[in-house]
Motif scaffolding. Structure first.
Motif, PDB file in Angstrom:
ATOM      1  N   ARG A 106       0.819  -1.208   0.000  1.00 16.10           N
ATOM      2  CA  ARG A 106       0.000   0.000   0.000  1.00 16.10           C
ATOM      3  C   ARG A 106       0.852   1.256   0.000  1.00 16.10           C
ATOM      4  N   GLY A 167       0.358   9.451  -6.323  1.00  8.33           N
ATOM      5  CA  GLY A 167      -0.237   8.128  -6.510  1.00  8.33           C
ATOM      6  C   GLY A 167       0.631   7.131  -7.248  1.00  8.33           C
ATOM      7  N   ASN A 233      -7.205   1.161   4.945  1.00 11.63           N
ATOM      8  CA  ASN A 233      -7.673   1.749   3.687  1.00 11.63           C
ATOM      9  C   ASN A 233      -8.887   2.642   3.890  1.00 11.63           C
ATOM     10  N   LYS A 234      -9.101   3.064   5.127  1.00 12.30           N
ATOM     11  CA  LYS A 234     -10.238   3.933   5.443  1.00 12.30           C
ATOM     12  C   LYS A 234      -9.749   5.341   5.765  1.00 12.30           C
ATOM     13  N   THR A 235     -10.650   6.293   5.642  1.00 13.23           N
ATOM     14  CA  THR A 235     -10.349   7.651   6.082  1.00 13.23           C
ATOM     15  C   THR A 235     -10.445   7.716   7.600  1.00 13.23           C
ATOM     16  N   ASN A 256      -5.617  12.094   7.532  1.00 15.78           N
ATOM     17  CA  ASN A 256      -5.854  11.363   6.287  1.00 15.78           C
ATOM     18  C   ASN A 256      -4.619  11.452   5.395  1.00 15.78           C
ATOM     19  N   SER A 257      -4.223  10.329   4.811  1.00 17.72           N
ATOM     20  CA  SER A 257      -3.107  10.327   3.879  1.00 17.72           C
ATOM     21  C   SER A 257      -3.567  10.898   2.537  1.00 17.72           C
ATOM     22  N   ASP A 258      -2.732  11.727   1.923  1.00 19.46           N
ATOM     23  CA  ASP A 258      -3.115  12.308   0.632  1.00 19.46           C
ATOM     24  C   ASP A 258      -2.460  11.587  -0.542  1.00 19.46           C
ATOM     25  N   ASN A 260      -1.933   7.859  -0.237  1.00 23.57           N
ATOM     26  CA  ASN A 260      -2.242   6.438  -0.055  1.00 23.57           C
ATOM     27  C   ASN A 260      -3.667   6.313   0.472  1.00 23.57           C
ATOM     28  N   PRO A 261      -4.310   5.170   0.265  1.00 24.00           N
ATOM     29  CA  PRO A 261      -5.519   4.882   1.029  1.00 24.00           C
ATOM     30  C   PRO A 261      -5.130   4.765   2.502  1.00 24.00           C
ATOM     31  N   GLY A 262      -5.986   5.170   3.412  1.00 21.55           N
ATOM     32  CA  GLY A 262      -5.697   5.016   4.827  1.00 21.55           C
ATOM     33  C   GLY A 262      -5.365   6.316   5.526  1.00 21.55           C
ATOM     34  N   TYR A 263      -4.811   6.170   6.729  1.00 21.66           N
ATOM     35  CA  TYR A 263      -4.549   7.330   7.576  1.00 21.66           C
ATOM     36  C   TYR A 263      -3.288   7.088   8.399  1.00 21.66           C
TER      37      TYR A 263
END
Length: 344
Positions: A106, A167, A233-235, A256-258, A260-263
Motif C-alpha cells: 500500500r 499516486g 484503507n479507510k479515512t 488522512n493520507s493524501d 495512499n488509502p488510509g490514515y
C-alpha cells in the motif's frame, strides 16, 4: 525490496518484546520484524509491507520488506537507468531501462519528497507511470565542455530534474541512446548518463558525478527515495466509527493520507511517544526538556505555565517580558532644566 534508512524519533519505539533494530535501521511499530511464529510484531490488517525481514547474512544486516526511525516516511534504495559510451561513441554499458514496482504493497513513492533526475551531457531521460493512465515526463540535460558543468546546478547543464505525480507505485525510466556523433564530442569527459528518482534533500548534483568516469554507478546505489505509507484503507472519519480497530491511541490525532488509502496517527502537541501503541502518547515535561521559563515553570498535561516569584512582575517566559521588580516597570525619567543668561 531493501530498506535503506528510516526517519524515527528516539521515542518512537517497537512493540514490547519485538526487535527494535536491524543493523543501523530502527523498526518502530506499526512496522515489525517477522518472528519465528510469523506474526505479532507489526500491525494487523494494514496490508502488505508492514512485516519486515532482517537478513543477518549481510554486514551490517539489511532490512527487507516481507520475506523477500518511521513516523511518516520510509526510505529505500533508488534504481538507476544507466548508459555508458567509449570515446568513439559506442555503447559499453546498456542499462538504459530501469523500473520499480511496489504495487503489491500500500506504499506510494512520495511526490512531495522525491524528484526525478537525469544527469549527464547529451542526456534525455523519461519516466513512465504504468499505473497512471498515459503518464510520462521527460528531462534533458546538455553540456559541451567540462567547464560548463557546475556543482549544485540542476537546470539543464549536466543535470535536470522534474517532479513526479501523486499516486505513483510503479514506474519505468528510459534513457535515449544518443548518436555516436553526439557522444564522441563529449565522451572524453562524460562517458555515462543516468536517470533515477531520489529524495530531493538527499541528493545535490556534483560535477564529479558525471565527469569522474563511471563512479556514480556505485555512488547512486546509496541515494534513497522516500515511500509514503498509511494504516488501513479507510479515512479517519470512517476508521473512528470502529474504535476496536482504530489505530490511533490516547493523546493522538488522525491525519488522512493524501498519497495512499488510509490514515496516519500523530501525537497531540505537548505529547510524545508511539501513537499506535497502548497506552498512547505521553506528556512531555517541557520544564525539564526545554527550560522555557526564566521564572517558575509548572508542567501541565500537554503544556506548561510560566510564572514569576512573589514580589516580581512579568510573564516569566524566555523571549517574553520575563520577570522584573515592580520599581523597574515604570522607570523614573529625570529631566534637568538648564537656564542660561545672556548679556547685551
Amino acid at each position: 525490496m531493501t530498506l535503506l534508512t528510516s526517519s524515527v524519533p528516539s521515542f518512537f519505539g517497537a512493540k514490547a518484546g519485538c526487535d527494535a533494530t536491524c543493523g543501523n535501521i530502527s523498526i518502530p511499530y506499526p512496522f515489525g520484524m517477522i518472528t519465528p511464529g510469523g506474526y505479532g510484531c507489526s500491525i494487523d490488517g494494514a496490508g502488505i509491507g508492514y512485516q519486515l525481514f532482517c537478513n543477518t547474512s549481510f554486514q551490517p544486516p539489511e532490512l527487507f520488506l516481507g520475506t523477500g526511525s518511521i513516523e511518516t516516511e520510509l526510505r529505500i534504495k533508488t534504481i538507476q537507468a544507466i548508459i555508458c559510451y567509449n570515446k568513439f561513441g559506442n555503447v559499453t554499458l546498456d542499462k538504459s531501462v530501469a523500473w520499480s514496482d511496489i504495487s503489491v504493497s500500500r506504499f506510494k513513492f512520495s511526490y512531495t519528497k522525491n524528484v526525478f533526475f537525469a544527469i549527464g551531457c547529451k542526456s534525455y531521460a523519461s519516466i513512465y507511470g504504468p499505473n497512471l493512465q498515459d503518464y510520462s515526463i521527460s528531462c534533458s540535460s546538455d553540456c559541451n565542455s567540462r567547464e560548463s558543468v557546475m556543482d549544485g546546478s540542476c537546470f539543464g547543464q549536466g543535470c535536470c530534474q522534474s517532479t513526479i505525480p501523486k499516486g505513483l507505485n510503479r514506474y519505468e525510466i528510459g534513457i535515449l541512446n544518443s548518436t555516436s556523433k553526439d557522444i564522441s564530442a563529449i565522451a572524453s569527459f562524460n562517458p555515462c548518463s543516468y536517470g533515477f528518482i531520489a529524495e530531493q534533500n538527499s541528493y545535490t548534483f556534483s560535477a564529479s558525478d558525471i565527469l569522474d568516469g563511471s563512479n556514480f554507478i556505485s555512488k547512486g546505489k546509496d541515494i534513497p527515495m522516500v515511500l509514503d505509507w498509511a494504516v488501513g484503507n479507510k479515512t479517519c472519519e470512517e476508521a473512528e466509527k470502529d474504535l476496536t480497530s482504530f489505530a490511533c491511541q490516547e493523546n493522538s490525532y488522525c491525519i488522512n493520507s493524501d498519497n495512499n488509502p488510509g490514515y496516519r496517527c500523530t501525537c497531540n502537541n505537548g505529547y510524545a511517544g508511539n501513537p499506535y501503541l497502548s497506552p498512547g502518547c505521553q506528556d512531555i515535561n517541557e520544564c525539564e526538556a526545554q527550560s522555557p521559563c526564566v521564572g517558575i515553570c509548572t508542567n501541565t498535561m500537554g503544556s506548561y505555565n510560566c510564572s514569576c516569584p512573589k514580589g516580581s512582575l512579568g510573564d516569566g517566559r524566555k523571549g517574553g517580558s520575563g520577570c522584573f521588580q515592580n520599581n523597574q516597570k515604570f522607570p523614573v525619567l529625570k529631566i534637568s532644566l538648564v537656564l542660561g543668561y545672556t548679556s547685551v
